[in-house]
Design an enzyme around this catalytic site. Structure first.
Site, PDB file in Angstrom:
ATOM      1  N   GLU A 246      -4.930   1.563 -10.365  1.00 43.68           N
ATOM      2  CA  GLU A 246      -6.219   1.225  -9.749  1.00 43.68           C
ATOM      3  C   GLU A 246      -6.575  -0.235  -9.977  1.00 43.68           C
ATOM      4  O   GLU A 246      -7.075  -0.911  -9.081  1.00 43.68           O
ATOM      5  CB  GLU A 246      -7.342   2.125 -10.285  1.00 43.68           C
ATOM      6  CG  GLU A 246      -7.209   3.592  -9.933  1.00 43.68           C
ATOM      7  CD  GLU A 246      -7.432   3.915  -8.453  1.00 43.68           C
ATOM      8  OE1 GLU A 246      -7.840   3.004  -7.698  1.00 43.68           O
ATOM      9  OE2 GLU A 246      -7.187   5.062  -8.052  1.00 43.68           O
ATOM     10  N   ARG A 250      -6.845  -2.752  -6.754  1.00 41.16           N
ATOM     11  CA  ARG A 250      -8.188  -3.243  -6.419  1.00 41.16           C
ATOM     12  C   ARG A 250      -8.448  -4.634  -6.987  1.00 41.16           C
ATOM     13  O   ARG A 250      -8.913  -5.520  -6.276  1.00 41.16           O
ATOM     14  CB  ARG A 250      -9.256  -2.274  -6.933  1.00 41.16           C
ATOM     15  CG  ARG A 250      -9.082  -0.881  -6.365  1.00 41.16           C
ATOM     16  CD  ARG A 250     -10.291  -0.013  -6.620  1.00 41.16           C
ATOM     17  NE  ARG A 250      -9.931   1.391  -6.599  1.00 41.16           N
ATOM     18  CZ  ARG A 250     -10.771   2.367  -6.297  1.00 41.16           C
ATOM     19  NH1 ARG A 250     -12.014   2.114  -5.998  1.00 41.16           N
ATOM     20  NH2 ARG A 250     -10.371   3.629  -6.318  1.00 41.16           N
ATOM     21  N   ASP A 380       1.881   9.059  -1.834  1.00 40.12           N
ATOM     22  CA  ASP A 380       1.606   8.215  -0.652  1.00 40.12           C
ATOM     23  C   ASP A 380       2.055   6.751  -0.662  1.00 40.12           C
ATOM     24  O   ASP A 380       2.990   6.364   0.045  1.00 40.12           O
ATOM     25  CB  ASP A 380       0.107   8.300  -0.291  1.00 40.12           C
ATOM     26  CG  ASP A 380      -0.848   8.105  -1.475  1.00 40.12           C
ATOM     27  OD1 ASP A 380      -0.381   7.731  -2.553  1.00 40.12           O
ATOM     28  OD2 ASP A 380      -2.067   8.312  -1.309  1.00 40.12           O
ATOM     29  N   GLU A 514      -8.299   6.222   5.255  1.00 47.07           N
ATOM     30  CA  GLU A 514      -6.943   6.393   5.820  1.00 47.07           C
ATOM     31  C   GLU A 514      -6.896   6.674   7.323  1.00 47.07           C
ATOM     32  O   GLU A 514      -6.001   6.171   8.023  1.00 47.07           O
ATOM     33  CB  GLU A 514      -6.190   7.502   5.064  1.00 47.07           C
ATOM     34  CG  GLU A 514      -5.834   7.163   3.613  1.00 47.07           C
ATOM     35  CD  GLU A 514      -7.013   7.257   2.655  1.00 47.07           C
ATOM     36  OE1 GLU A 514      -8.049   7.852   3.033  1.00 47.07           O
ATOM     37  OE2 GLU A 514      -6.931   6.710   1.537  1.00 47.07           O
ATOM     38  N   THR A 600      -2.236  -1.512  -0.452  1.00 50.38           N
ATOM     39  CA  THR A 600      -2.740  -0.161  -0.195  1.00 50.38           C
ATOM     40  C   THR A 600      -4.260  -0.064  -0.290  1.00 50.38           C
ATOM     41  O   THR A 600      -4.841   0.945   0.089  1.00 50.38           O
ATOM     42  CB  THR A 600      -2.054   0.865  -1.113  1.00 50.38           C
ATOM     43  OG1 THR A 600      -2.280   2.170  -0.574  1.00 50.38           O
ATOM     44  CG2 THR A 600      -2.583   0.787  -2.536  1.00 50.38           C
TER      45      THR A 600
HETATM   46  C1  DMJ Z   1      -7.641   3.646  -2.103  1.00 48.07           C
HETATM   47  O1  DMJ Z   1      -7.969   3.224  -3.371  1.00 48.07           O
HETATM   48  C2  DMJ Z   1      -6.233   3.310  -1.749  1.00 48.07           C
HETATM   49  O2  DMJ Z   1      -6.092   3.379  -0.374  1.00 48.07           O
HETATM   50  C3  DMJ Z   1      -5.224   4.213  -2.395  1.00 48.07           C
HETATM   51  O3  DMJ Z   1      -3.923   3.931  -1.960  1.00 48.07           O
HETATM   52  C4  DMJ Z   1      -5.541   5.634  -2.080  1.00 48.07           C
HETATM   53  N1  DMJ Z   1      -6.898   5.989  -2.255  1.00 48.07           N
HETATM   54  C5  DMJ Z   1      -7.967   5.116  -2.001  1.00 48.07           C
HETATM   55  C6  DMJ Z   1      -8.767   5.363  -0.756  1.00 48.07           C
HETATM   56  O4  DMJ Z   1      -8.831   6.626  -0.311  1.00 48.07           O
END
Ligand code: DMJ
Length: 621
Positions: A246, A250, A380, A514, A600
């Site tokens: 995370e 982020r 994912d 998503e 992501t």
């Molecule tokens: C985000 O923090 C990122 O997209 C991560 O890869 C998956 N989950 C959340 C959003 O749903």
């Protein structure tokens, strides 16, 4: 400090009682001589000896060793042996260097000295030179990559919709700023700050996650306020346990993008500083990183719930893009080495069913944990980063490319199914058995497959585009079949339902991006107006059901007739959901795919061009 240590000599107690008249003239003269010699000596010590305060406190006012040893880099255990000579030699050399520097300075014109001091201060503030926290970073010539600023859409309807999305960003930001400034997230109903344990004691997740969205939406005043917060408050030196994944996607991702968009050194310096803090997570027998890390002690561990102490595929597999950029921006190959080693470990392992990657891997033994496979939660973004590693390398990372297309082939064979109603979905795999469930998280795969379609082997481009379109349609159906027209966390294709959540704990919507992300990719590749239309439906649902007085909130049940709020405005709502919506209604040359790859968390990172001369940020020799 020297002033206090000098006092006993300038006014010793026994002289307080002596009257000046009790000295004769010659005595006075001798005293004056001694006194001025002493003052000269003190000035010499202050100006010509380097770091004299530390030297005084370390050597003279402490018992010989420890601090001096740490300062000089000499092991304290060796002091008092033959190494004492080395230490003295080092101190002498430091002094000589300082003397030379001081002489040079004295020969300069006072105006030049003033300029030098100002330059030094500026550079230290920006973390360019030693003395700042970005100690030792190479000096880089920043060249802004193309497409940072977007044009107004020519079509008035699109222009209006894009402006509306900007207003949504303004509303989210203003409320965060008003009620939760400095906290990780906002509670929009109770109008206060919120912090999840994913970030431990780290602060300001929304600020760092939102920086690039503010920038691309040309909200420059807000961007400046966010930058100022980063400069003054973003601190990584804390005794706290964080999620490596995370914090990487982020914070590191957000800082990297902010650097590439704005060219502000502070973001490069902070990204590298944070990257360095994450490195101890890789201290495992295999080099597969821990999920959790104490930022002070560097001690890592895995989630207690993860199969037999395993690390998670989507977590250790989602560091590659950021770490490649960290190496590029720091000149330190260690980041790239760490993520390339992850691939090495994976390459050595047999994959179940001819090419699937289980979600769990033990970092001690290097063996798979439970054979659960998912393109949604826990799996994912591992697949996403294989493809994007190839694209971000200007298509030179052939290994990344092969790993991605091989994995996709195994996914298609084992996990992708069509419902009796004709909806294509990606199921989950548990030790050979299929669970006919698809997560909201899995919906990113429509965009990923479209992004990779162009490079698909064996003339599969068309097939991959069809697959991407079918998955997008299924995800849209998951929204369309609810009362609130927002998608559930997971939806099923069994027990007589299709694309509907049947379990209460899968009916929530937490402002996830998503599905909208996939609409944006599909729009860019096809220009089929239905993707903008679907995106606009989502905007209307967000406005109607998630917008509250103090921001935007997730809802607990998308099938309920009225929303029941979860009272969290997730940082990814500003980083991803609103950014992808804005790009869906922007021209294609705003952050164009030829130059940018999104991490992501939707943080744009420039493609590292093979042709070094056209690179985005070139190191200056
Ligand atoms: C985000 O923090 C990122 O997209 C991560 O890869 C998956 N989950 C959340 C959003 O749903």
């Amino acid at each position: 400090m020297p002033v206090t240590t000098l006092l006993p000599f300038t006014a010793p107690p026994n002289r307080k009682s002596a009257s000046p008249t009790s000295f004769r003239l010659t005595e006075k003269f001798i005293l004056l001589l001694v006194f001025s010699a002493f003052i000269t000596l003190c000035f010499g010590a202050i100006f010509f000896l380097p770091d004299s305060s530390k030297l005084l406190s370390g050597v003279f006012f402490r018992s010989a060793s420890v601090e001096t040893a740490t300062r000089t880099g000499i092991d304290s255990g060796s002091i008092g042996t033959g190494n004492a000579d080395k230490m003295l030699a080092k101190i002498r050399k430091d002094h000589e260097d300082a003397l030379i520097e001081a002489k040079d300075t004295l020969q300069k014109h006072p105006e030049d000295i003033k300029k030098d001091i100002k330059n030094d201060k500026d550079q230290v503030a920006q973390g360019v030179v030693k003395g700042g926290k970005g100690d030792g970073l190479p000096i880089i010539e920043y060249v802004r990559p193309p497409g940072v600023i977007g044009r107004e859409p020519s079509d008035p309807d699109t222009k209006e919709k894009r402006a509306k999305i900007k207003e949504m960003m303004q509303f989210s930001w203003d409320n965060y700023k008003r009620y939760a400034w400095g906290f990780n997230e906002l509670r929009p109903v109770s109008k206060q700050g919120h912090s999840s344990n994913l970030f431990g004691g780290l602060k300001g997740a929304t600020i760092v996650d939102a920086l690039d969205t503010l920038y691309i939406m040309e909200m420059y005043d807000e961007f400046e306020a966010a930058t100022e917060w980063v400069v003054k408050n973003l601190d990584f030196n804390m005794n706290t346990e964080i999620s490596v994944f995370e914090v990487n996607i982020r914070f590191v991702g957000g800082l990297l993008s902010a650097y590439y968009l704005s060219g502000k050194e502070v973001f490069r310096q902070k990204a590298v500083e944070l990257g360095e803090k994450l490195l101890p997570a890789f201290k495992t027998p295999t080099g597969i990183p821990w999920a959790l890390l104490n930022m002070k002690s560097g001690i890592g561990r895995n989630w207690p719930w993860a199969s037999g102490g395993s690390s998670i595929l989507a977590e250790y597999g989602t560091l590659h893009l950021e770490f490649m950029h960290l190496s590029k921006l720091s000149g330190n190959p260690v980041f790239a080495e760490k993520v390339m080693n992850i691939r090495k470990v994976l390459n050595r392992l047999d994959k179940p069913s001819g090419g699937l990657y289980p979600n769990y891997l033990n970092p001690n033994s290097g063996q798979w944990g439970q054979h659960h496979v998912s393109v949604g939660g826990l799996g994912d973004s591992f697949y996403e980063y294989l493809l994007k590693a190839w694209i971000m390398s200007d298509k030179s990372d052939e290994e990344g490319k092969k790993l991605y297309y091989d994995a996709l082939q195994a996914i298609e064979k084992n996990l992708i199914r069509k419902s009796s109603g004709g909806l294509t979905y990606i199921a989950e795999w548990k030790g050979g058995l299929l669970e006919h469930k698809m997560g909201h998280l899995t919906c990113f795969a429509g965009g990923m497959i479209a992004l990779g379609a162009d490079g698909a082997p064996d003339q599969q481009t068309g097939h991959h585009m069809e697959l991407a379109a079918e998955i997008t349609r299924t995800c849209h159906e998951s929204y369309a079949r609810t009362n609130l027209k927002l998608g559930p966390e997971a939806f099923r294709f069994d027990g007589g339902v299709e694309a509907i959540a049947t379990r209460q704990n899968e009916k929530y919507f937490i402002l996830r991006p998503e599905v909208i992300e996939t609409y944006m990719y599909m729009w860019r590749f096809t220009h089929d107006p239905k993707y903008r239309q679907w995106g606009w439906e989502a905007v209307q649902a967000l406005e109607q059901h998630c917008r509250v007085e103090g921001g935007y909130s997730g809802v607990r049940d998308v099938y309920a007739s009225n929303p029941n709020y979860d009272d969290v405005q997730q940082s990814f709502y500003l980083a991803e959901t609103l950014k992808y919506l804005y790009l869906l209604f922007s021209e294609d040359d705003h952050l164009p795919f030829e130059h940018w790859v999104f991490n992501t968390e939707a943080h744009p990172l420039p493609i590292i061009k093979k042709d070094f001369s056209s690179n985005q940020a070139n190191e200056v020799e």
